[in-house]
Design an enzyme around this catalytic site. Sequence first.
Site, PDB file in Angstrom:
ATOM      1  N   ILE A  47       0.824  -1.205   0.000  1.00  0.00           N
ATOM      2  CA  ILE A  47       0.000   0.000   0.000  1.00  0.00           C
ATOM      3  C   ILE A  47       0.858   1.256   0.000  1.00  0.00           C
ATOM      4  O   ILE A  47       1.697   1.452   0.875  1.00  0.00           O
ATOM      5  CB  ILE A  47      -0.949   0.013   1.220  1.00  0.00           C
ATOM      6  CG1 ILE A  47      -1.752  -1.288   1.270  1.00  0.00           C
ATOM      7  CG2 ILE A  47      -1.852   1.232   1.159  1.00  0.00           C
ATOM      8  CD1 ILE A  47      -2.571  -1.582   0.032  1.00  0.00           C
ATOM      9  N   LYS A  48       0.605   2.116  -0.995  1.00  0.00           N
ATOM     10  CA  LYS A  48       1.326   3.384  -1.097  1.00  0.00           C
ATOM     11  C   LYS A  48       0.570   4.479  -0.357  1.00  0.00           C
ATOM     12  O   LYS A  48      -0.635   4.659  -0.540  1.00  0.00           O
ATOM     13  CB  LYS A  48       1.484   3.797  -2.557  1.00  0.00           C
ATOM     14  CG  LYS A  48       2.483   2.983  -3.342  1.00  0.00           C
ATOM     15  CD  LYS A  48       2.557   3.426  -4.788  1.00  0.00           C
ATOM     16  CE  LYS A  48       3.306   4.716  -4.948  1.00  0.00           C
ATOM     17  NZ  LYS A  48       3.515   5.041  -6.393  1.00  0.00           N
ATOM     18  N   LEU A  49       1.300   5.213   0.464  1.00  0.00           N
ATOM     19  CA  LEU A  49       0.761   6.374   1.169  1.00  0.00           C
ATOM     20  C   LEU A  49       1.768   7.504   1.048  1.00  0.00           C
ATOM     21  O   LEU A  49       2.977   7.278   1.109  1.00  0.00           O
ATOM     22  CB  LEU A  49       0.514   6.067   2.644  1.00  0.00           C
ATOM     23  CG  LEU A  49      -0.371   4.854   2.945  1.00  0.00           C
ATOM     24  CD1 LEU A  49       0.457   3.747   3.561  1.00  0.00           C
ATOM     25  CD2 LEU A  49      -1.512   5.232   3.859  1.00  0.00           C
TER      26      LEU A  49
END
Length: 220
Positions: free
Chosen positions: A87-89
Amino acid sequence: MQLFLDSAETDEIAYALEYWNIDGITTNPRHVKNSGKAYLTVLEEIADLVKDTETPVSVQVNPRLNDWTRMVDEASRLAEISPNFVIKLAAGEDGFRAVQELTQREIQTNVTLVFSVSQAWHAARNGATYVSPFVGWKENHGDAGVDLIADCAVMLDNFGYPTQIIAAAIRNTRQIGDVALAGAHCVTAAGSVYRDSFRNPYTDMGNKIFGDAWDGTEMD
């Protein structure tokens, strides 16, 4: 250094998996929009391409979310689509807090839009799997993008963080070599950049010279 493809085009990803033996995939909302397909449709198609492998695929939560609890909720839903999803944040206070929670839930994360060592440090100490410093963006504005890679590598080594560096926003062949020398664990770039990296005019010149000689040579 691992080779990641920065793309949401499933045909391009399938080609790169077969011909280039890529180690991972990174996507972002702009890539998905350019594909002309719905966000979840693209993610499901990519998930199908990498099923039964350990190929990590970075997928981004909605960049408009500015509350870490909502980031975590969406990240958890995305992570359920595929065990390959990372997951990219975006780097930032709520992003780092979301990383902390997702790490506790054993969901892998990639902190993107990193432009300083301090941002990379916050990501690493909260358990990020990857950090993505943007080399090309910094160099476009006159900053030393490759120096950021080297500095992040030193920081991670100083404290023994297992977080890996993905050198992102790579624009040319020279930058691939530079980030490799600077200590990046992974590089992600568009397919067009990698195609340029396979070639060199001196190689072409040498092949012509040797080919011309071969034409006048008998095998037996």
